[in-house]
Design a protein around this motif. Structure first.
Motif, PDB file in Angstrom:
ATOM      1  N   ASP A 188       0.739  -1.027  -0.131  1.00 33.37           N
ATOM      2  CA  ASP A 188       0.111  -0.013   0.005  1.00 33.37           C
ATOM      3  C   ASP A 188       0.722   1.299  -0.062  1.00 33.37           C
ATOM      4  N   SER A 189       2.185   1.162   0.191  1.00 35.75           N
ATOM      5  CA  SER A 189       2.954   2.400   0.420  1.00 35.75           C
ATOM      6  C   SER A 189       4.214   2.305  -0.608  1.00 35.75           C
ATOM      7  N   VAL A 190       5.072   1.432  -0.324  1.00 34.74           N
ATOM      8  CA  VAL A 190       6.282   1.531  -1.285  1.00 34.74           C
ATOM      9  C   VAL A 190       6.110   1.024  -2.757  1.00 34.74           C
ATOM     10  N   LEU A 191       5.396  -0.165  -2.616  1.00 35.81           N
ATOM     11  CA  LEU A 191       5.090  -0.647  -4.031  1.00 35.81           C
ATOM     12  C   LEU A 191       4.357   0.216  -4.841  1.00 35.81           C
ATOM     13  N   GLN A 192       3.408   0.721  -4.345  1.00 39.47           N
ATOM     14  CA  GLN A 192       2.491   1.813  -5.135  1.00 39.47           C
ATOM     15  C   GLN A 192       3.380   3.157  -5.420  1.00 39.47           C
ATOM     16  N   ALA A 193       4.104   3.616  -4.511  1.00 42.53           N
ATOM     17  CA  ALA A 193       5.202   4.455  -4.853  1.00 42.53           C
ATOM     18  C   ALA A 193       6.141   4.244  -6.063  1.00 42.53           C
ATOM     19  N   LEU A 194       6.630   3.051  -6.092  1.00 46.95           N
ATOM     20  CA  LEU A 194       7.515   2.767  -7.179  1.00 46.95           C
ATOM     21  C   LEU A 194       6.815   2.635  -8.446  1.00 46.95           C
ATOM     22  N   THR A 195       5.571   1.910  -8.589  1.00 47.16           N
ATOM     23  CA  THR A 195       4.713   2.139  -9.538  1.00 47.16           C
ATOM     24  C   THR A 195       4.425   3.530 -10.181  1.00 47.16           C
ATOM     25  N   MET A 196       4.110   4.334  -9.050  1.00 47.11           N
ATOM     26  CA  MET A 196       3.864   5.692  -9.870  1.00 47.11           C
ATOM     27  C   MET A 196       5.196   6.440 -10.339  1.00 47.11           C
ATOM     28  N   ILE A 197       6.393   6.079  -9.866  1.00 43.82           N
ATOM     29  CA  ILE A 197       7.431   6.459 -10.303  1.00 43.82           C
ATOM     30  C   ILE A 197       7.716   6.121 -11.581  1.00 43.82           C
ATOM     31  N   GLN A 198       7.487   4.755 -12.073  1.00 42.73           N
ATOM     32  CA  GLN A 198       7.697   4.183 -13.196  1.00 42.73           C
ATOM     33  C   GLN A 198       6.804   4.823 -14.190  1.00 42.73           C
ATOM     34  N   LYS A 199       5.625   5.306 -13.918  1.00 37.17           N
ATOM     35  CA  LYS A 199       4.430   5.812 -14.831  1.00 37.17           C
ATOM     36  C   LYS A 199       4.794   7.243 -15.102  1.00 37.17           C
ATOM     37  N   HIS A 200       5.406   7.952 -14.114  1.00 41.10           N
ATOM     38  CA  HIS A 200       5.543   9.511 -14.355  1.00 41.10           C
ATOM     39  C   HIS A 200       7.089   9.968 -14.660  1.00 41.10           C
ATOM     40  N   ALA A 201       8.160   8.949 -14.219  1.00 37.11           N
ATOM     41  CA  ALA A 201       9.538   9.357 -14.356  1.00 37.11           C
ATOM     42  C   ALA A 201       9.702   9.788 -16.008  1.00 37.11           C
ATOM     43  N   GLU A 202      10.460  10.810 -15.863  1.00 36.76           N
ATOM     44  CA  GLU A 202      10.977  11.490 -17.224  1.00 36.76           C
ATOM     45  C   GLU A 202      12.213  10.706 -17.841  1.00 36.76           C
ATOM     46  N   THR A 203      12.974   9.969 -16.940  1.00 35.13           N
ATOM     47  CA  THR A 203      14.219   9.351 -17.624  1.00 35.13           C
ATOM     48  C   THR A 203      14.090   7.938 -17.644  1.00 35.13           C
ATOM     49  N   THR A 204      14.853   7.222 -18.536  1.00 38.63           N
ATOM     50  CA  THR A 204      14.614   5.669 -18.560  1.00 38.63           C
ATOM     51  C   THR A 204      15.537   5.238 -17.338  1.00 38.63           C
ATOM     52  N   GLU A 205      16.523   5.911 -16.862  1.00 34.13           N
ATOM     53  CA  GLU A 205      17.278   5.429 -15.732  1.00 34.13           C
ATOM     54  C   GLU A 205      16.266   5.142 -14.322  1.00 34.13           C
ATOM     55  N   VAL A 206      15.684   6.339 -14.367  1.00 34.88           N
ATOM     56  CA  VAL A 206      14.753   6.207 -13.052  1.00 34.88           C
ATOM     57  C   VAL A 206      13.842   5.176 -13.148  1.00 34.88           C
TER      58      VAL A 206
END
Length: 319
Positions: A148-166
């Motif tokens: 409910d916290s960390v994994l969802q945050a990582l999913t959000m980062i994948q969707k909205h990150a601007e760089t491939t490395e992130v």
């Protein structure tokens, strides 16, 4: 002898013990050797099957097995000592001493070598099960909290990150965290489902797409299942390179009859006739020919602007 036979023999021994006790009370006492033989036979028949049943339960437990062996040794010492005392005195005290020692030895063997080790192992097993259940509940609570916290945050980062490395770092961290939460996965080199998971991870990291993998059942990797994994890898790579979509879905199922896999994207699609005339051999060689060589089939369904589906079917077992 089987478990049922030992139980029947044990109950027959209990009936024999009752008959011996009635004979001691209501019949004249026979000679000492006859008394010794009868009592040893009855006590052994009464106690032996239960000790054997307990030994089967505790034979893999060194601590309980040691207790059982110590109890049997003590019983043998008491029985032999009582008989030796009776033979040495050769008086009226002989028969009561023999009966007391043999019955005491039987009681010690029954309680110490059968009842107590069985209770010991059962109690410890229940304690371990309760501890394992408590650890599983704690792990489930932790997994729910992290999901409910960390994994969802990582999913959000994948969707909205601007760089491939992130995005790559977020995906890798998410995979590592899921593997830690839900246990060690099978080795990719020997397990079909694990090989699919490893293939999806490689495609994600290489082409910066999300592979949504659902796998039902698994099997050991052989030439046929490896062909399916290879065809899935090629289908994923084609979708990532030419589909123009951020995610690709894979469904795989292993049944008794076949290994099935479906790779789907909602991307650009293509015209099969134009593709065949272009001279590119990726689909024909890496997917269709690979599957056909091992006795399987590959069906490509696509349309320009509607995406692509690659359906793979491989029979299980020898041709």
């Amino acid at each position: 002898m089987g478990t049922r036979g030992l139980i029947v023999l044990g109950f027959l021994g209990l009936l024999g013990f009752g008959a011996l006790w009635w004979a001691i009370v209501h019949t004249p006492r026979p000679s000492l050797p006859v008394v010794v033989v009868i009592m040893l036979a009855v006590v052994t028949t009464t106690v032996g099957p239960w000790v054997a049943l307990a030994h089967r339960k505790v034979r893999h437990d060194d601590e309980a097995g040691g207790l059982s062996r110590a109890a049997v040794a003590t019983a043998v010492v008491i029985a032999v000592g009582g008989i030796a005392v009776a033979v040495a005195f050769r008086g009226d005290l002989s028969s009561p001493t023999v009966m007391l020692s043999v019955f005491a030895a039987g009681g010690i063997a029954l309680v110490g070598a059968a009842v107590f080790p069985w209770l010991f192992v059962t109690t410890r097993m229940l304690a371990r099960e309760r501890a394992a259940r408590a650890r599983a509940e704690e792990r489930a609570d932790l997994a729910a909290h992290l999901h409910d916290s960390v994994l969802q945050a990582l999913t959000m980062i994948q969707k909205h990150a601007e760089t491939t490395e992130v995005r790559k770092l977020a995906r890798g961290t998410e995979r590592d965290l899921r593997a830690w939460l839900y246990g060690r996965q099978p080795v990719a080199g020997t397990d079909f489902a694990a090989a699919l998971t490893a293939t999806a991870e490689v495609v994600e990291d290489t082409f910066d797409v999300v592979v949504e993998l659902v796998s039902v059942g698994t099997c050991e990797l052989d030439a046929r299942s490896r062909a399916v994994v290879g065809a899935v890898r090629e289908a994923l790579a084609n979708a990532a390179k030419h589909g123009g979509v951020p995610r690709v879905s894979v469904f795989a199922e292993v049944t008794e009859a076949e290994v099935f896999a479906l790779v789907r994207d909602r991307g650009r699609g293509f015209d099969p006739a134009v593709h065949a005339g272009s001279g590119r051999r990726g689909i024909a060689d890496s997917i269709e020919r690979r599957m056909r060589h091992e006795g399987g089939t590959a069906v490509i369904r696509t349309m320009v602007g509607e995406g692509t589906e690659v359906e793979l079917r491989m029979p299980v077992g020898r041709p």
